[in-house]
Design a protein around this motif. Structure first.
Motif, PDB file in Angstrom:
ATOM      1  N   UNK A 176     -20.630  25.984  56.535  1.00 16.31           N
ATOM      2  CA  UNK A 176     -19.246  26.189  56.101  1.00 16.31           C
ATOM      3  C   UNK A 176     -18.418  24.906  56.138  1.00 16.31           C
ATOM      4  N   UNK A 177     -18.547  24.134  57.223  1.00 10.37           N
ATOM      5  CA  UNK A 177     -17.724  22.914  57.319  1.00 10.37           C
ATOM      6  C   UNK A 177     -18.144  21.895  56.261  1.00 10.37           C
ATOM      7  N   UNK A 178     -19.431  21.879  55.923  1.00 11.54           N
ATOM      8  CA  UNK A 178     -19.911  20.944  54.902  1.00 11.54           C
ATOM      9  C   UNK A 178     -19.421  21.371  53.509  1.00 11.54           C
ATOM     10  N   UNK A 179     -19.547  22.660  53.212  1.00 14.58           N
ATOM     11  CA  UNK A 179     -19.084  23.200  51.925  1.00 14.58           C
ATOM     12  C   UNK A 179     -17.570  23.002  51.789  1.00 14.58           C
ATOM     13  N   UNK A 180     -16.851  23.329  52.855  1.00 14.25           N
ATOM     14  CA  UNK A 180     -15.392  23.213  52.861  1.00 14.25           C
ATOM     15  C   UNK A 180     -14.958  21.750  52.742  1.00 14.25           C
ATOM     16  N   UNK A 229     -20.184  20.565  46.702  1.00 15.45           N
ATOM     17  CA  UNK A 229     -19.938  21.758  47.503  1.00 15.45           C
ATOM     18  C   UNK A 229     -20.849  22.901  47.059  1.00 15.45           C
ATOM     19  N   UNK A 230     -20.972  23.076  45.758  1.00 14.82           N
ATOM     20  CA  UNK A 230     -21.816  24.148  45.212  1.00 14.82           C
ATOM     21  C   UNK A 230     -23.303  23.881  45.467  1.00 14.82           C
ATOM     22  N   UNK A 231     -23.699  22.605  45.479  1.00 15.65           N
ATOM     23  CA  UNK A 231     -25.089  22.261  45.803  1.00 15.65           C
ATOM     24  C   UNK A 231     -25.426  22.655  47.240  1.00 15.65           C
ATOM     25  N   UNK A 232     -24.491  22.393  48.158  1.00 19.74           N
ATOM     26  CA  UNK A 232     -24.695  22.769  49.567  1.00 19.74           C
ATOM     27  C   UNK A 232     -24.798  24.286  49.680  1.00 19.74           C
ATOM     28  N   UNK A 233     -23.937  25.002  48.924  1.00 17.22           N
ATOM     29  CA  UNK A 233     -23.980  26.466  48.942  1.00 17.22           C
ATOM     30  C   UNK A 233     -25.331  26.978  48.440  1.00 17.22           C
ATOM     31  N   UNK A 234     -25.872  26.332  47.391  1.00 19.99           N
ATOM     32  CA  UNK A 234     -27.182  26.717  46.865  1.00 19.99           C
ATOM     33  C   UNK A 234     -28.273  26.492  47.913  1.00 19.99           C
ATOM     34  N   UNK A 235     -28.208  25.350  48.605  1.00 19.29           N
ATOM     35  CA  UNK A 235     -29.168  25.064  49.688  1.00 19.29           C
ATOM     36  C   UNK A 235     -29.066  26.123  50.789  1.00 19.29           C
ATOM     37  N   UNK A 236     -27.856  26.523  51.082  1.00 21.32           N
ATOM     38  CA  UNK A 236     -27.610  27.541  52.103  1.00 21.32           C
ATOM     39  C   UNK A 236     -28.288  28.859  51.718  1.00 21.32           C
ATOM     40  N   UNK A 237     -28.171  29.227  50.455  1.00 23.75           N
ATOM     41  CA  UNK A 237     -28.817  30.456  49.969  1.00 23.75           C
ATOM     42  C   UNK A 237     -30.339  30.339  50.047  1.00 23.75           C
ATOM     43  N   UNK A 238     -30.850  29.140  49.692  1.00 27.12           N
ATOM     44  CA  UNK A 238     -32.298  28.916  49.752  1.00 27.12           C
ATOM     45  C   UNK A 238     -32.827  29.017  51.179  1.00 27.12           C
TER      46      UNK A 238
END
Length: 267
Positions: free
Chosen positions: A197-201, A212-221
């Motif tokens: 969250x802190x990285x995306x934010x 930000x969206x790339x980090x979110x995609x990694x999070x989902x993976x």
């Protein structure tokens, strides 16, 4: 009672204790001060402080530290400072309570002064100290201090601690050095939801939506379940890149997660 969040009941019992002329000890006062913190009651905290002085326990380091914490959390940083300055002996808890109190009241620079004074007096910081003083750096946008404290955290063996790591990411992001934040994130051996969250934010706040969206995609993976904070940041990222399709995809995930009714995300 205080341990279970029942501050009012704890203080009522303390009052009964007074009526029955049972003399309170250090442990009693630590418990009732924590009850005052739970209730956010400055007036009652001041009353307890008077009893502490009457019982000759104000000089006790544990009681003094809890008084510093109580006054800060009940809204009187001035009283915290007065108690702190009167303490004949201070331990790491005392220093950390004062640092955290200043941070809570938005006085990042004062918190940093206390931290460096602590170092001059050769008091070794612990994990909670590092978390508090890194928040002070974020509060004051003090990148130079943040880097120095990061180096000190590494030297002290706390860099790999997940809570310290998360606070480092947040500090660097809020000080405008997102590259340093990402470097800390990449080095983390373990990550929790707060880490993501802190990285995306951090990227979203700097309007770097694609990252930000790339980090979110990694999070989902990594099969990490997002929460309302994640979605609020990701939606901000979609706004930054002006991506309607991405926004629709995120909206679909919000519906699936049952977060659509949340005011934070809805707004």
């Amino acid at each position: 009672y205080a341990q279970h969040g029942l501050g009012e009941e704890a203080l009522k019992l303390f009052q009964q204790m007074q009526w029955k002329c049972v003399r309170p000890d250090k442990v009693t006062f630590l418990s009732v001060l924590n009850a005052c913190i739970l209730l956010g009651s400055l007036e009652r905290g001041q009353q307890i402080h008077t009893h502490i002085i009457e019982n000759g326990l104000e000089s006790d380091v544990f009681v003094g530290s809890t008084l510093v914490d109580m006054y800060a959390k009940c809204g009187s940083i001035q009283h915290s400072q007065q108690v702190f300055e009167k303490m004949g002996k201070r331990d790491v808890v005392s220093w950390t309570a004062m640092i955290a109190g200043y941070v809570q009241h938005g006085h990042g620079e004062n918190a940093l002064k206390i931290f460096w004074q602590m170092q001059r007096e050769s008091v070794k910081p612990d994990k909670v100290t590092f978390v508090s003083v890194l928040k002070a750096c974020a509060c004051a946008a003090a990148l130079k201090h943040g880097k120095q404290i990061h180096a000190y955290a590494i030297k002290s063996g706390f860099e790999l601690d997940i809570t310290v790591g998360n606070t480092l990411i947040d500090m660097y992001a809020k000080c405008g050095s997102i590259e340093h934040a990402h470097e800390v994130f990449n080095k983390m051996l373990e990550r929790n939801l707060v880490s993501w969250n802190v990285m995306i934010c951090g990227y979203a706040q700097l309007r770097r939506g694609e990252e930000s969206l790339k980090i979110f995609l990694q999070m989902q993976q990594q099969r990490m379940e997002p929460d309302v904070v994640t979605f609020a940041s990701v939606l901000k990222a979609c706004t930054a890149v002006a991506s309607l399709q991405q926004g629709k995809n995120i909206h679909s995930l919000i519906n699936k997660g049952g977060f659509e009714s949340d005011v934070f995300v809805g707004s």
